[in-house]
Structure formats: structure tokens, C-alpha cells
Design an enzyme around this catalytic site. Structure first.
Site, PDB file in Angstrom:
ATOM      1  N   CYS A 162       0.938  -1.531  -0.027  1.00 35.36           N
ATOM      2  CA  CYS A 162      -0.277   0.039  -0.219  1.00 35.36           C
ATOM      3  C   CYS A 162       0.975   1.431   0.334  1.00 35.36           C
ATOM      4  O   CYS A 162       0.992   2.078  -0.837  1.00 35.36           O
ATOM      5  CB  CYS A 162      -0.935   0.317   1.495  1.00 35.36           C
ATOM      6  SG  CYS A 162      -0.114  -0.268   2.989  1.00 35.36           S
TER       7      CYS A 162
ATOM      8  N   HIS B 123      -2.094   1.552   7.702  1.00 38.34           N
ATOM      9  CA  HIS B 123      -1.994   1.192   5.644  1.00 38.34           C
ATOM     10  C   HIS B 123      -1.702   3.025   5.083  1.00 38.34           C
ATOM     11  O   HIS B 123      -1.933   3.960   6.217  1.00 38.34           O
ATOM     12  CB  HIS B 123      -3.691   1.135   5.964  1.00 38.34           C
ATOM     13  CG  HIS B 123      -4.202   0.666   4.471  1.00 38.34           C
ATOM     14  ND1 HIS B 123      -3.886  -0.181   3.331  1.00 38.34           N
ATOM     15  CD2 HIS B 123      -4.675   2.074   2.971  1.00 38.34           C
ATOM     16  CE1 HIS B 123      -4.445   0.242   2.207  1.00 38.34           C
ATOM     17  NE2 HIS B 123      -5.176   0.520   2.510  1.00 38.34           N
TER      18      HIS B 123
END
Length: 323
Positions: A13, A268
Site C-alpha cells: 500500500c 495503511h
């Protein structure tokens, strides 16, 4: 629209967010299209700029909502950027940029890449007992802005962070420096002055800080940043070492935000990017891409009461040019 997602191929990510910021920047892709293509397949597989170019063309030619960055990820793994590892976006951005620069063979492309991204500052050290002073120019890829002042008080806005970063600091007591003219350690005044700003300015909000116990904590407090940023209005004359022509170009518009959600150990990344062709904001969350509003981007300002809150970590500003 060019708003194509990237599949997560193993905790990528962070990599995906940074690749989207690179590849949505038409000034960068203009350089990428002029690289020298390696002659052999083995060289092509190890060449980061070439693999980025292939990924860009794959994203632009395909009709699917997302494509896989696996070939580029494998290329990066040869250079030490492994899969299934959590990265810090600021560190990975520096790693990627250095790999791109090192593998761009044309000297003019290397110079243009540096002009596109690097900040030039002048470091000053002045003895407070005599007139001895040293000056040294240096380049930086990002402006690493602290979010706390020397008393651990939270800075309120991005402009305050910039002013604090360029504010002179007194070096006294155990921080004193040796003065060649005085022949002993004396108090010094340390300052940094802005010399040159690039076409694409990268600001690193230092939201991860070390505690005295060596524990890393995330600063999630509210810190607004503007869509339009004028350095002439933020910094004083004493904080700049640039002529009028250089300073006339210090008008910026926000281009992208790489945001982090989660904790220091488990998080994230996603990217909010303003399309330069459409002037619309998009959220790139791995394979998912959707159009968003400025109010959605403002949600990354932070919130101290939300531990897992999504907070801006890297800001990318694009220099304005008169029409």
C-alpha cells in the site's frame, strides 16, 4: 481519466501510493518517457525507470479498474525493496527517487529530475562571541517539518511548522560549537535559509516521533494545510537567501497527499491526488479508486482523539505557472 488502481501484491500500500503520486505527475512522466531503454532483457528487469514506464503504459492502455505492479515490485526487490514489509512512506520515497536518479543514464534527465524535486537551503552557523560565521549550501528531497516545538507544544498549522523549521536556534551549554576565531567552544546561532524551491515540493510531516524510552508514537493531532501556499507570505526576509526572480516562483498549489491510518506498528497508506488534466481529486486506495471532494482531503488534517485516524504524512505541492 488515468485514475487506475494498483493491486496490493504483498503489503505494498505504501509503494502503491507513492507510485500513483509519481505517475500522476505529468512533469515526472514527461522525463520518464525520454529515458534510454536498456538493450537486454536482464537489464530491463532490473531498471526501475523502465519498469515504471511499462507500468505507466499498462495503466494508460488497459481498460480494467486496476493493474498489478508485480514486475516493478520484483525489480525493486533486486535493489533491496522487499515485498511483505511495512515501509515508512518518507523513507521509501527517498529510496525510490535515488534508484530512479541512479538509473537514468542521460545527464540532462538527471539534472531535470533534480530540478523537479530538490530543495536547496543554506545552513548558517554564527559565533555569538565574535563575527566568525560559516555558510554551506545543501540539497534536500523533502522538507522534514517537526509538528512539535522545542517545548513539545503542538504547532497549529502547516505555516507554523514551516516558520519553526526555518527559525534560528541558539546552541548553548552542551550544544556549544568550537569557534576557530575564539579558540574555544562558544554559543552559536544556527539557522537555515531557503535558497531554491523545486517544481514539485515534497513536505514530510514528522508524525512519528521518539519518546525518551525509545518508543515511537504517532502524532495524530489536527494540523490543517492549505490548497494554495505562498512561501513569500510564510517566511521572513531573514529566512530566505534568494533573489526576486527565484522568489517570484514560490507560489504553490496542493497536488497530492499521502495519508497514513493506523498505529506505528500496524498501518495503511493511501493517496489523494488532484488530476492535473481534470483538476479533480481522486483517492487511490490500492485497487480502489474513487473521485472525492476537497472536504474529503481535509479529513486527513488529523484528530488527536482518533487513534487509528487517517492523517496526512507527505504533502506534494506543485509550483504555479502564470497562464
Amino acid at each position: 481519466t488515468g485514475a487506475i488502481g494498483l493491486y496490493n501484491v504483498g503489503q505494498t500500500c505504501c509503494l502503491n501510493s507513492l507510485l500513483q503520486v509519481f505517475l500522476m505527475n505529468t512533469r515526472f512522466t514527461g522525463l520518464l518517457r525520454r529515458i534510454t531503454v536498456p538493450p537486454h532483457d536482464a537489464q530491463k528487469r532490473k531498471n526501475v525507470p523502465y519498469q515504471m514506464l511499462l507500468l505507466l503504459e499498462k495503466m494508460q492502455c488497459g481498460k480494467q479498474k486496476a493493474v498489478s505492479p508485480m514486475a516493478l515490485a520484483c525489480c525493486l526487490s533486486v535493489h533491496g525493496v522487499k515485498l511483505f514489509v511495512q515501509y515508512d512512506a518518507a523513507q521509501l520515497f527517498l529510496t525510490l527517487w535515488n534508484l530512479i536518479k541512479r538509473q537514468m543514464k542521460k545527464l540532462e534527465l538527471i539534472e531535470e529530475l533534480s530540478y523537479l524535486y530538490t530543495v536547496c537551503v543554506q545552513e548558517h552557523l554564527a559565533c555569538q562571541k565574535c563575527s566568525f560565521e560559516t555558510k554551506r549550501n545543501s540539497s534536500m528531497l523533502t522538507l522534514p517539518l517537526p509538528l512539535l516545538d522545542s517545548n513539545s507544544h503542538m504547532l497549529k498549522t502547516l505555516e507554523h511548522c514551516l516558520q519553526y523549521f526555518f527559525h534560528p536556534e541558539e546552541l548553548t551549554d552542551h550544544n556549544m560549537c568550537f569557534c576557530e576565531q575564539c579558540g574555544r567552544k562558544t554559543p552559536f546561532l544556527q539557522s537555515m535559509k531557503l535558497v531554491h524551491l523545486p517544481e514539485t515540493l515534497t513536505i514530510h510531516l514528522k508524525r512519528f516521533c521518539f519518546e525518551k524510552s525509545a518508543y515511537i508514537r504517532k502524532l495524530s493531532h489536527y494540523l490543517p494545510f492549505p490548497q494554495d501556499l505562498d512561501f513569500n507570505a510564510v517566511l521572513t526576509e531573514n529566512q530566505c537567501e534568494a533573489d526576486d526572480k527565484e522568489r517570484a516562483g514560490w507560489q504553490y498549489e496542493l497536488f497530492a497527499v499521502v495519508a497514513h491510518s493506523g498505529s506505528t506498528s500496524c498501518g495503511h497508506y493511501c493517496a489523494y491526488i488532484r488530476s492535473l488534466t481534470e483538476c479533480k481529486w481522486y483517492c487511490f486506495n490500492d485497487s480502489e479508486v474513487c473521485q472525492v471532494l476537497w472536504d474529503d482531503v481535509k479529513c486527513t488534517y488529523g484528530h488527536s482523539n482518533l487513534y487509528w485516524a487517517e492523517t496526512a504524512y507527505l504533502l506534494f505541492y506543485m509550483k504555479k505557472h502564470p497562464q
